[in-house]
Design a protein around this motif. Structure first.
Motif, PDB file in Angstrom:
ATOM      1  N   LEU A 179      38.689  26.158  23.605  1.00  0.00           N
ATOM      2  CA  LEU A 179      38.781  24.944  24.416  1.00  0.00           C
ATOM      3  C   LEU A 179      38.279  25.135  25.851  1.00  0.00           C
ATOM      4  CD1 LEU A 179      42.260  23.631  23.216  1.00  0.00           C
ATOM      5  CD2 LEU A 179      40.072  22.529  22.807  1.00  0.00           C
ATOM      6  N   GLY A 180      37.906  26.384  26.180  1.00  0.00           N
ATOM      7  CA  GLY A 180      37.306  26.596  27.500  1.00  0.00           C
ATOM      8  C   GLY A 180      38.126  27.411  28.482  1.00  0.00           C
ATOM      9  N   ALA A 181      38.963  28.327  27.965  1.00  0.00           N
ATOM     10  CA  ALA A 181      39.760  29.177  28.856  1.00  0.00           C
ATOM     11  C   ALA A 181      38.869  30.047  29.726  1.00  0.00           C
ATOM     12  CB  ALA A 181      40.677  30.077  28.019  1.00  0.00           C
ATOM     13  N   VAL A 182      39.212  30.171  30.997  1.00  0.00           N
ATOM     14  CA  VAL A 182      38.495  31.125  31.859  1.00  0.00           C
ATOM     15  C   VAL A 182      39.310  32.417  31.900  1.00  0.00           C
ATOM     16  CG1 VAL A 182      37.474  29.333  33.301  1.00  0.00           C
ATOM     17  CG2 VAL A 182      39.615  30.372  34.015  1.00  0.00           C
ATOM     18  N   GLU A 183      38.595  33.523  32.172  1.00  0.00           N
ATOM     19  CA  GLU A 183      39.254  34.828  32.256  1.00  0.00           C
ATOM     20  C   GLU A 183      39.999  34.895  33.600  1.00  0.00           C
ATOM     21  OE1 GLU A 183      38.888  36.510  29.495  1.00  0.00           O
ATOM     22  OE2 GLU A 183      39.978  38.286  30.150  1.00  0.00           O
ATOM     23  N   LEU A 184      41.274  35.245  33.569  1.00  0.00           N
ATOM     24  CA  LEU A 184      42.045  35.299  34.813  1.00  0.00           C
ATOM     25  C   LEU A 184      41.755  36.591  35.566  1.00  0.00           C
ATOM     26  CD1 LEU A 184      45.550  34.066  33.617  1.00  0.00           C
ATOM     27  CD2 LEU A 184      43.668  32.726  34.548  1.00  0.00           C
ATOM     28  N   PRO A 185      41.890  36.569  36.910  1.00  0.00           N
ATOM     29  CA  PRO A 185      41.703  37.798  37.690  1.00  0.00           C
ATOM     30  C   PRO A 185      42.768  38.837  37.320  1.00  0.00           C
ATOM     31  CG  PRO A 185      42.097  35.895  39.132  1.00  0.00           C
ATOM     32  CD  PRO A 185      42.219  35.411  37.733  1.00  0.00           C
ATOM     33  N   LEU A 186      42.388  40.106  37.417  1.00  0.00           N
ATOM     34  CA  LEU A 186      43.266  41.204  37.017  1.00  0.00           C
ATOM     35  C   LEU A 186      44.639  41.173  37.698  1.00  0.00           C
ATOM     36  CD1 LEU A 186      43.031  43.429  34.945  1.00  0.00           C
ATOM     37  CD2 LEU A 186      42.314  44.987  36.782  1.00  0.00           C
ATOM     38  N   PRO A 187      44.709  40.919  39.020  1.00  0.00           N
ATOM     39  CA  PRO A 187      46.034  40.905  39.663  1.00  0.00           C
ATOM     40  C   PRO A 187      46.976  39.856  39.054  1.00  0.00           C
ATOM     41  CG  PRO A 187      44.305  40.897  41.314  1.00  0.00           C
ATOM     42  CD  PRO A 187      43.632  40.703  39.995  1.00  0.00           C
ATOM     43  N   VAL A 188      46.404  38.721  38.635  1.00  0.00           N
ATOM     44  CA  VAL A 188      47.224  37.681  38.009  1.00  0.00           C
ATOM     45  C   VAL A 188      47.752  38.184  36.667  1.00  0.00           C
ATOM     46  CG1 VAL A 188      47.213  35.330  37.057  1.00  0.00           C
ATOM     47  CG2 VAL A 188      45.965  35.824  39.164  1.00  0.00           C
ATOM     48  N   LYS A 189      46.857  38.824  35.906  1.00  0.00           N
ATOM     49  CA  LYS A 189      47.286  39.368  34.611  1.00  0.00           C
ATOM     50  C   LYS A 189      48.402  40.384  34.800  1.00  0.00           C
ATOM     51  CE  LYS A 189      42.888  38.930  32.186  1.00  0.00           C
ATOM     52  NZ  LYS A 189      41.831  39.645  31.472  1.00  0.00           N
ATOM     53  N   ARG A 190      48.239  41.218  35.837  1.00  0.00           N
ATOM     54  CA  ARG A 190      49.267  42.241  36.107  1.00  0.00           C
ATOM     55  C   ARG A 190      50.591  41.599  36.492  1.00  0.00           C
ATOM     56  NH1 ARG A 190      45.582  46.058  39.048  1.00  0.00           N
ATOM     57  NH2 ARG A 190      44.646  47.274  37.368  1.00  0.00           N
TER      58      ARG A 190
END
Ligand SMILES: [Fe+2]
Ligand SMILES: [Fe+2]
Length: 206
Positions: A179-190
């Motif tokens: 559906l168009g997810a963007v890759e989140l920045p690494l700090p957010v993932k952490r």
């Protein structure tokens, strides 16, 4: 907006306090109950409590995002994923009962926190919203995989539930990407990982 808030509030109460329903049969229910020591039973029930709690959070995240999203297609996808999460809720709830455990006392807290996070994520637009969803599902998948290592090997009834949930979460992540997810920045993932670590750590005990 007021209608939506009322519907949302009603959903919240039902998610946290009522028993969830499932259309698909509970995975593993045809298997015999395993021989488990008291300690193994306690441990398996605690892990399933963590999973149940995760599903409460998933409900709230999806609900928060669906409330805020303006795209009808995305709203529908979120709602259908939320439906499967309700089934996960029902399966884990049932298994906790079979193991003689109880649900997390802090479920209202987890729900409220996740709802707020979901609504916040949705404010950044659909791409980020979906990216957040995809990343959540990937982290849940990894977490469920770790539970397969930690659950007693003979506890097939719990394991089947976790296996099916894992399959579903992978599909949810794929839907979000489609559906168009963007890759989140690494700090957010952490930060997401750190937050869920607190939740899973606490829910194991409370
Ligand atoms: Fe789930
Ligand atoms: Fe999911």
């Amino acid at each position: 907006m007021l209608d939506q808030l009322i519907i949302g509030f009603d959903k919240a109460l039902r998610t946290v306090f009522a028993n969830a329903h499932t259309v698909r049969p509970t995975p593993g229910q045809q298997l015999p109950e395993a021989e488990l020591s008291e300690e193994e039973k306690r441990h398996a029930a605690a892990l399933m409590r963590v999973n149940h709690c995760g599903e409460i959070c998933a409900q709230a995240l999806y609900q928060g995002q669906a409330l805020m999203s303006k795209d009808e297609g995305i709203k529908r996808a979120l709602e259908s994923a939320a439906h499967e999460e309700t089934e996960h809720l029902a399966w884990t709830e049932r298994r906790i009962g079979e193991l003689g455990g109880r649900k997390s006392l802090l479920n209202p807290v987890w729900y409220t926190g996740s709802l707020a996070i979901g609504m916040l994520a949705a404010r950044f637009g659909d791409g980020v919203n979906l990216g957040f969803l995809a990343e959540t599902e990937r982290q849940v998948e990894a977490h469920l995989k770790s539970h397969l290592d930690r659950l007693p090997p003979q506890d097939l009834r719990s394991r089947e539930i976790v296996e099916q949930m894992k399959t579903d979460e992978v599909a949810h992540a794929e839907t979000a990407v489609r559906l168009g997810a963007v890759e989140l920045p690494l700090p957010v993932k952490r930060a997401m990982k750190a937050t869920s670590k607190v939740m899973t750590g606490v829910a194991y005990w409370v």
